[in-house]
Motif scaffolding. Structure first.
Motif, PDB file in Angstrom:
ATOM      1  N   UNK A   1      29.842  61.941  -8.447  1.00 39.96           N
ATOM      2  CA  UNK A   1      31.144  62.018  -9.096  1.00 39.96           C
ATOM      3  C   UNK A   1      31.740  60.624  -9.329  1.00 39.96           C
ATOM      4  N   UNK A   2      31.307  59.659  -8.545  1.00 43.61           N
ATOM      5  CA  UNK A   2      31.894  58.327  -8.637  1.00 43.61           C
ATOM      6  C   UNK A   2      31.400  57.573  -9.869  1.00 43.61           C
TER       7      UNK A   2
ATOM      8  N   UNK B   1      27.155  64.536   0.412  1.00 48.88           N
ATOM      9  CA  UNK B   1      27.062  63.090   0.179  1.00 48.88           C
ATOM     10  C   UNK B   1      26.593  62.806  -1.253  1.00 48.88           C
ATOM     11  N   UNK B   2      25.585  63.533  -1.690  1.00 53.33           N
ATOM     12  CA  UNK B   2      25.045  63.349  -3.046  1.00 53.33           C
ATOM     13  C   UNK B   2      26.052  63.804  -4.088  1.00 53.33           C
TER      14      UNK B   2
ATOM     15  N   UNK C   1      41.880  67.872  22.373  1.00 55.33           N
ATOM     16  CA  UNK C   1      40.707  67.485  21.592  1.00 55.33           C
ATOM     17  C   UNK C   1      40.946  66.115  20.955  1.00 55.33           C
ATOM     18  N   UNK C   2      40.065  65.154  21.221  1.00 53.62           N
ATOM     19  CA  UNK C   2      40.116  63.844  20.567  1.00 53.62           C
ATOM     20  C   UNK C   2      39.099  63.850  19.425  1.00 53.62           C
ATOM     21  N   UNK C   3      39.460  63.255  18.289  1.00 52.63           N
ATOM     22  CA  UNK C   3      38.532  63.240  17.162  1.00 52.63           C
ATOM     23  C   UNK C   3      38.484  61.866  16.508  1.00 52.63           C
ATOM     24  N   UNK C   4      37.382  61.647  15.799  1.00 50.25           N
ATOM     25  CA  UNK C   4      37.188  60.407  15.041  1.00 50.25           C
ATOM     26  C   UNK C   4      36.461  60.766  13.753  1.00 50.25           C
ATOM     27  N   UNK C   5      36.938  60.214  12.641  1.00 53.71           N
ATOM     28  CA  UNK C   5      36.306  60.473  11.348  1.00 53.71           C
ATOM     29  C   UNK C   5      35.027  59.659  11.231  1.00 53.71           C
ATOM     30  N   UNK C   6      33.932  60.322  10.872  1.00 50.81           N
ATOM     31  CA  UNK C   6      32.650  59.651  10.676  1.00 50.81           C
ATOM     32  C   UNK C   6      32.375  59.368   9.200  1.00 50.81           C
ATOM     33  N   UNK C   7      32.742  60.314   8.337  1.00 48.30           N
ATOM     34  CA  UNK C   7      32.457  60.159   6.902  1.00 48.30           C
ATOM     35  C   UNK C   7      33.361  61.108   6.127  1.00 48.30           C
ATOM     36  N   UNK C   8      33.804  60.659   4.955  1.00 50.83           N
ATOM     37  CA  UNK C   8      34.676  61.481   4.116  1.00 50.83           C
ATOM     38  C   UNK C   8      33.964  61.854   2.821  1.00 50.83           C
ATOM     39  N   UNK C   9      34.133  63.120   2.420  1.00 48.30           N
ATOM     40  CA  UNK C   9      33.539  63.595   1.182  1.00 48.30           C
ATOM     41  C   UNK C   9      34.613  64.210   0.274  1.00 48.30           C
ATOM     42  N   UNK C  10      35.783  63.602   0.255  1.00 52.43           N
ATOM     43  CA  UNK C  10      36.919  64.028  -0.565  1.00 52.43           C
ATOM     44  C   UNK C  10      37.473  65.397  -0.149  1.00 52.43           C
TER      45      UNK C  10
END
Length: 341
Positions: free
Chosen positions: A340-341, A334-335, A227-236
């Motif tokens: 939190x930021x 996402x919200x 399985x190959x993977x790629x990160x699209x978005x991080x939410x902590x």
């Protein structure tokens, strides 16, 4: 026909023959004796042999003959062959057809629809719907009309169906030779360190929980899986990823990411339906529970599918939008992180 890359072997299929739930007042009782009280004409030797072969399950776990059944336990007997009542009958089930020509069909499967009969689901499957809407679909090596590959019941997205014998053979070879393209979108627990990577590890039936698949990195058991993977978005606390499959093993993405400590979000079978990352605050717990309600299944969607048209060699690539439950869940994360930021 060669063995195609997608697993259709009986090693990966277990059919439910009997299912019982122990009553509230059930006193501890050996499972072999328990089953003899429910299964007509069952001998103790046959029940014990089934247990020794790993075919008797209590609450999803394979047990030995001397395992004691307790109140409210779920007891199932499952074998690699279907029960006598297993019949493939046409059913009028709506199909979301993304593309169709004289050789193949591209189906956009909703979450919750079982692809083919098995595991106690002998009716209401995609195959039942296909044989209602289409006549003379070719049989694959496992006698599943038109089926070239499959996706799990609670995974949504694209899969290809063959309409002719030639298309079945040609498409099967594409999966076997790894020339087809498949991209999945998944939300997994935890913050994956690398922006992209590859998971390599044989996948086979779990030695204790036969309803799960396990990863054997040393290659001692199972079949090769990549399985190959790629990160699209991080939410902590969770990560949105894209996955490209070289192989098509049962539960491949689910098992691979569990093996590296990142189970799919709300994947009940692999432990992702619990809060695995984040804070201990009541507010956070309520937020995650709300996400589970919005997305009451594993967060996995078969987004893109590419195959070569058998008769012409033209490469066809199809794309599907994320279903609403995944879109809404991702947007909530996402919200939450932005606030939190």
């Amino acid at each position: 026909m060669k063995e195609i890359e997608e697993d259709f072997s009986t090693d990966d299929e277990l059919y439910e023959h009997y299912s019982f739930k122990a009553g509230k007042g059930q006193e501890p009782l050996r499972v072999d004796k328990f089953l003899m009280n429910f299964i007509e004409n069952a001998s103790r030797n046959k029940v014990q042999q089934a247990a020794k072969e790993g075919n008797i399950f209590v609450n999803g776990i394979a047990v030995k003959p001397n395992h004691r059944v307790k109140a409210n336990d779920e007891v199932k007997v499952m074998f690699s062959h279907p029960p006598h009542e297993y019949l493939l009958v046409p059913e009028r089930i709506p199909l979301n057809i993304a593309y169709e020509d004289e050789e193949l069909i591209i189906i956009n499967k909703p979450a919750g629809l079982v692809v083919h009969p098995g595991h106690g689901n002998y009716q209401g499957t995609l195959i039942n719907g296909l044989i209602y809407h289409f006549e003379h679909l070719p049989q694959n090596s496992s006698q599943r009309p038109g089926l070239v590959h499959r996706i799990d019941k609670d995974t949504s997205g694209l899969l290809v169906i063959a309409k002719t014998e030639y298309a079945m053979n040609h498409l099967s070879k594409q999966f076997f030779n790894k020339t087809s393209e498949r991209e999945y979108i998944a939300l997994v627990w935890g913050n994956i360190t690398d922006d992209e990577g590859t998971i390599i590890g044989n996948i086979g039936r779990h030695p204790k929980n036969r309803l799960q698949m396990a990863v054997f990195p040393d290659g001692s058991q199972g079949k090769e899986a990549i399985t190959h993977f790629k990160v699209l978005e991080r939410f902590d606390y969770v990560t949105l990823i894209s996955c490209r499959l070289e192989t098509g093993r049962t539960h491949q993405i689910r098992a691979h990411f569990t093996s590296i400590g990142h189970p799919l979000f709300n994947d009940e079978r692999y432990g992702g339906d619990r809060i695995l990352k984040g804070t201990s605050s009541a507010k956070y717990k309520q937020f995650v529970e709300n996400c589970f309600k919005i997305l009451p299944r594993q967060a996995l969607h078969a987004k893109t599918l590419g195959v070569e048209k058998p008769s012409t060699g033209e490469f066809l690539r199809f794309d599907s939008s994320l279903p609403e439950d995944m879109v809404e869940c991702i947007e909530k994360w996402r919200i939450y992180i932005q606030n939190r930021l």
